[in-house]
Design an enzyme around this catalytic site. Structure first.
Site, PDB file in Angstrom:
ATOM      1  N   ARG A 278    -101.313   7.417 -44.265  1.00  0.00           N
ATOM      2  CA  ARG A 278    -101.204   8.868 -44.326  1.00  0.00           C
ATOM      3  C   ARG A 278     -99.733   9.219 -44.101  1.00  0.00           C
ATOM      4  NH1 ARG A 278    -100.716  11.702 -39.544  1.00  0.00           N
ATOM      5  NH2 ARG A 278    -102.542  10.876 -38.479  1.00  0.00           N
ATOM      6  N   HIS A 282    -101.606  14.735 -39.856  1.00  0.00           N
ATOM      7  CA  HIS A 282    -103.067  14.704 -39.947  1.00  0.00           C
ATOM      8  C   HIS A 282    -103.585  15.981 -40.606  1.00  0.00           C
ATOM      9  CE1 HIS A 282    -107.261  14.267 -38.839  1.00  0.00           C
ATOM     10  NE2 HIS A 282    -107.198  15.440 -38.248  1.00  0.00           N
ATOM     11  N   TYR A 291     -95.793  10.965 -32.134  1.00  0.00           N
ATOM     12  CA  TYR A 291     -96.448   9.682 -31.861  1.00  0.00           C
ATOM     13  C   TYR A 291     -96.088   8.581 -32.843  1.00  0.00           C
ATOM     14  CZ  TYR A 291     -99.671  11.732 -35.344  1.00  0.00           C
ATOM     15  OH  TYR A 291    -100.192  12.323 -36.457  1.00  0.00           O
TER      16      TYR A 291
HETATM   17  C1  LIG Z   1    -117.255  13.976 -33.826  1.00  0.00           C
HETATM   18  C2  LIG Z   1    -115.828  14.419 -33.930  1.00  0.00           C
HETATM   19  N1  LIG Z   1    -114.974  14.093 -32.934  1.00  0.00           N
HETATM   20  C3  LIG Z   1    -113.682  14.505 -33.010  1.00  0.00           C
HETATM   21  C4  LIG Z   1    -113.229  15.242 -34.077  1.00  0.00           C
HETATM   22  C5  LIG Z   1    -111.793  15.729 -34.119  1.00  0.00           C
HETATM   23  N2  LIG Z   1    -111.077  14.967 -35.163  1.00  0.00           N
HETATM   24  C6  LIG Z   1    -110.886  15.477 -36.384  1.00  0.00           C
HETATM   25  S1  LIG Z   1    -110.135  14.390 -37.413  1.00  0.00           S
HETATM   26  C7  LIG Z   1    -110.020  13.221 -36.211  1.00  0.00           C
HETATM   27  C8  LIG Z   1    -109.415  11.876 -36.542  1.00  0.00           C
HETATM   28  C9  LIG Z   1    -110.166  11.125 -37.594  1.00  0.00           C
HETATM   29  O1  LIG Z   1    -109.498   9.978 -37.965  1.00  0.00           O
HETATM   30  P1  LIG Z   1    -110.008   9.036 -39.124  1.00  0.00           P
HETATM   31  O2  LIG Z   1    -111.473   8.817 -39.018  1.00  0.00           O
HETATM   32  O3  LIG Z   1    -109.154   7.812 -39.129  1.00  0.00           O
HETATM   33  O4  LIG Z   1    -109.782   9.867 -40.461  1.00  0.00           O
HETATM   34  P2  LIG Z   1    -108.442  10.504 -41.044  1.00  0.00           P
HETATM   35  O5  LIG Z   1    -108.323  11.900 -40.496  1.00  0.00           O
HETATM   36  O6  LIG Z   1    -107.291   9.637 -40.640  1.00  0.00           O
HETATM   37  O7  LIG Z   1    -108.630  10.537 -42.520  1.00  0.00           O
HETATM   38  C10 LIG Z   1    -110.541  13.702 -35.012  1.00  0.00           C
HETATM   39  C11 LIG Z   1    -110.556  12.948 -33.747  1.00  0.00           C
HETATM   40  C12 LIG Z   1    -114.176  15.558 -35.072  1.00  0.00           C
HETATM   41  N3  LIG Z   1    -113.841  16.297 -36.140  1.00  0.00           N
HETATM   42  N4  LIG Z   1    -115.451  15.122 -34.990  1.00  0.00           N
END
Ligand SMILES: Cc1ncc(C[n+]2csc(CCOP(=O)(O)OP(=O)(O)O)c2C)c(N)n1
Lengths: 392, 336
Positions: A278, A282, A291
């Site tokens: 990415r 985010h 970070y």
């Molecule tokens: C159950 C839940 N916990 C926390 C969040 C908050 N949150 C949104 S995106 C994210 C990170 C997700 O990372 P990843 O699965 O690697 O996907 P990426 O965003 O990198 O595509 C978090 C912790 C959420 N949306 N849902």
């Protein structure tokens, strides 16, 4: 729009990714068909899955990747201009999304997270629909059945279960379509994703788990989620997996075709880890400089998925000025269309909040709606109201 | 009319739904060969096959989440949660997905999922086997919540729940599974009382006593005991917990002027609070006194030797009726 445009790569039940084969087990090498320098390298098992891809189709994969990067840049700009509340950029993940998205057939069904706008683009999404949710004008951008793609999921990992259930339904129906679910590396830590793999394996459901390992879950590096390579987790569930260079559109296309073919022919689920990065934040609310090391970004920028196909096209003599102008014009056109759709989106009506909570009347809600509409009516015609207090 | 147990009545309702609609599919732990730990699905897998009556791995979130995917595909899943206390791993899928997908997709995706939950205490079980989690779900918009109190309702309401295009939590009072009652299996769903409606179980004029699920029988027994003392109690079985049919309750309270609500779940934030508040709003000037709640305590469900202290029994309900009537009661002399 683009579904199945590339045709099938042929069937090969004993192909790569089989648990019995060389790529089915422990720590696999990254499948790569195009080097970061744009050199097409051969791969004994995966080549046949993309041997039908013509120069013209290679050009169109490139065009799509440029288009969605442009969409992404435009949406980020719209957010900065206050037109969108938030935007989750996919910058750097174009090959993962276009490579996999274009492998799908129209009757396959996608269950994704919030970042898969490139996949939605492959499904033929209306460009305005992409930004509807992020503008805050609707709770879902589109009707899932019009593009066979579910409403993007915010709850991390929940959609993997929906895909597995949908796949169980496909199985019951005796159909040969496939449910495909997209999620991130962080999601693999969630219980839902693990339970989805248990169910998928137990029922041999025709589902493809497509993990975009973009190295980060907001600020948390992938090493915090998993002590082993993500693709290797699937083995523990009895699900064959592939680890593919997620910045290589051909490799992703090939791997997705392998998985889809297996699912269509009764071979059950497959797990794909697309190793990518990415490059942006985010979401537009995030600040990766807090970070993330700048050198890391530089290293990955050298593996840029778009630059890579472009170099390949150049080597093949396909990168004419005309073609480049055409791609640029296409990208500008989609961005323009999305911007116009965004800015001209009609405002929702206040009483819309009560719609579709239930599919049949509900006495509690009907009463609340009735009371609130009386309250709103007490302000009289809003156009005639002179102050913020309205009729009061 | 056939005499049958509560469990059998649900079984027969499930069977009819499976017969009438090929899209109905049952899922849960041990529901196949075993017929469920309470035997509610007894014989169904044998007759409909393992693709219609699916024994699932032990993963509640997955049972619920895959049901969502099946609903996306046009199926009408009926999931069994083995015991009330095991619904929590599936909570996220229920409140974030099942309840909201119709809203989120502006009506495009229907979630006709029925979630069967054996609930409540009184059977001497270990912990996590006797809970009353209904308020979590009545508080969640997008869900319909019902509870059945007799074999006939159990039979018809399970079919109504399955036929509903909205997701329905169907709470089965497990301590009544073996109670017998008359069931008319030929009852037409379109003429049967809607699952949204409350039912006046016993007519009365002095006080309205509202109950649901396992306590309807207790409330009826209390009404009979009260009648011996010359008190006329009108017992209402809510049947639907979300939404509550306030029209029926309101009509009764306008007549009696007094309201007692009873449930096994703890008091604070429970359904009794909602009934008390809503009825007070709707017919304040018809109330002679504040509504009274007779409920479980705000404690984790106690070990079985003491569960009868937690569960409202006939005498505690009668004590509540006395409070509503201003007769001498256990709280006499206390202000407020
Ligand atoms: C159950 C839940 N916990 C926390 C969040 C908050 N949150 C949104 S995106 C994210 C990170 C997700 O990372 P990843 O699965 O690697 O996907 P990426 O965003 O990198 O595509 C978090 C912790 C959420 N949306 N849902």
């Amino acid at each position: 729009m683009f579904t199945d445009e590339l045709g099938k790569g042929g069937t090969n039940a004993g192909g790569p990714g089989n648990s019995a084969g060389p790529h089915g087990g422990a720590a696999q090498n990254l499948v790569q068909l195009i080097t970061p320098e744009g050199e097409r390298i051969s791969h004994p098992e995966y080549d046949i899955w993309v041997q039908d891809v013509t120069d013209e189709q290679l050009c169109s994969l490139y065009e799509d990747m440029v288009a969605i990067r442009r969409i992404d840049t435009e949406a980020t700009a719209l957010q900065r201009q206050g037109e969108l509340a938030l935007w989750p950029p996919l910058l750097g993940q174009e090959a993962s999304q276009i490579g996999s998205g274009r492998a799908l057939r129209e009757d396959d069904f996608v269950f994704s997270s919030y970042r898969e706008n490139g996949v939605a683009y492959c499904r033929g999404v209306d460009l305005t629909d992409i930004v509807r949710v992020w503008r805050g004008n609707a709770s879902s951008g589109w009707d899932p059945y019009t593009i066979n793609m579910a409403t993007p999921q915010i709850i991390i990992g929940a959609q993997t279960l929906h895909a597995t259930g949908y796949a169980m339904g496909i199985q019951n129906d005796g159909a040969d379509s496939v449910a495909v679910t997209y999620f991130g590396d962080g999601a693999t830590s969630e219980g839902d994703v693990n339970e989805a793999m248990v169910f998928a394996a137990s029922f041999q459901a025709p589902v493809v788990f497509f993990c975009q390992n973009n190295q980060w879950a907001i600020s948390e590096p992938v090493r915090l989620q998993s002590h082993i390579q993500i693709a290797d987790r699937a083995m523990g569930f009895g699900i064959p997996s592939m680890r593919v260079d997620g910045n290589d559109v051909l490799a992703v296309l090939a791997a997705t075709r392998v998985a889809l073919d297996r699912a269509r022919h009764g071979g059950g689920p497959t797990f794909i880890e697309a190793v990518t990065y990415r490059m942006g934040p985010h979401t537009t609310a995030d600040d990766p400089t807090r970070y993330r090391d700048a050198n890391e970004l530089e290293d990955w920028a050298a593996k840029d998925p778009i630059a890579r196909v472009k170099a390949l096209l150049d080597r093949k003599g396909l990168l004419s000025e005309d073609f480049e102008a055409h791609v640029q014009a296409k990208a500008d056109a989609v961005a323009r269309e999305m911007r116009a759709g965004c800015i001209n989106m009609p405002e929702p009506e206040p009483l819309d909040i009560f719609k579709h909570v239930y599919s049949t009347p509900n006495s509690w809600l009907d009463r609340q709606q009735d009371h609130y509409s009386r309250y709103l009516a007490s302000f009289g015609d809003p156009a005639e109201a002179t102050s913020e207090e309205g009729a009061r | 009319m056939t005499q049958m147990t509560f469990a059998r009545a649900i079984n027969s309702g499930l069977r009819k739904s499976l017969e009438n609609d090929p899209k109905v599919i049952l899922m849960g732990e041990d529901i196949g060969a075993l017929g469920g730990v309470f035997r509610v699905t007894d014989g169904l897998q044998k007759d409909f096959g393992e693709h219609r009556v699916v024994d699932t791995p032990l993963a509640e979130a997955a049972i619920m989440g895959t049901a969502v995917g099946l609903a996306y595909r046009g199926y009408r899943p009926v999931v069994e949660i083995q015991f009330d206390g095991f619904i929590y791993p599936a909570f996220d899928q229920i409140v974030c997905q099942v309840a909201k997908l119709h809203y989120r997709t502006q009506g495009a995706v229907k979630m006709p999922i029925t979630i069967r939950v054996p609930f409540g205490g009184g059977i001497g079980s270990p912990e996590h086997h006797s809970e009353s989690p209904e308020a979590y779900f009545t508080h969640t918009s997008g869900l319909r919540v019902i509870s059945v109190s007799n074999p006939q309702d159990a039979h018809t309401m399970i079919q109504q729940a399955i036929a509903s295009d909205d997701p329905v939590l169907y709470f089965e009072p497990k301590r009544r599974y073996h109670d017998k009652g008359e069931v008319d299996e030929s009852l037409d769903l379109s003429t049967a009382l809607s699952m949204e409606k409350a039912r006046v179980v016993t007519e009365g004029t002095d006080v309205t006593l509202v109950a649901y699920g396992p306590l309807v029988k207790t409330a009826r027994d209390a009404a009979m005991a009260a009648a011996d003392e010359g008190i006329s109690v009108e017992v209402i079985d809510l049947r639907s917990l979300a939404p509550v049919d306030f029209t029926t309750v309101e009509a009764s309270v306008r007549k009696t002027g007094r309201l007692v609500i009873t449930h096994e779940a703890g008091q604070s934030g429970g359904l009794g609070a909602e009934v008390a508040a809503s009825i007070t709003e709707r017919c304040f000037y018809h109330l002679e006194t504040a509504p009274v709640r007779v409920t479980g305590f705000d404690i984790p469900y106690p070990y079985s030797k003491l569960e009868m202290h937690h569960l409202p029994g006939l005498d505690r309900i009668l004590d509540g009726v006395d409070r509503a009537l201003g007769r001498p009661n256990s709280l006499s002399g206390l202000e407020g």
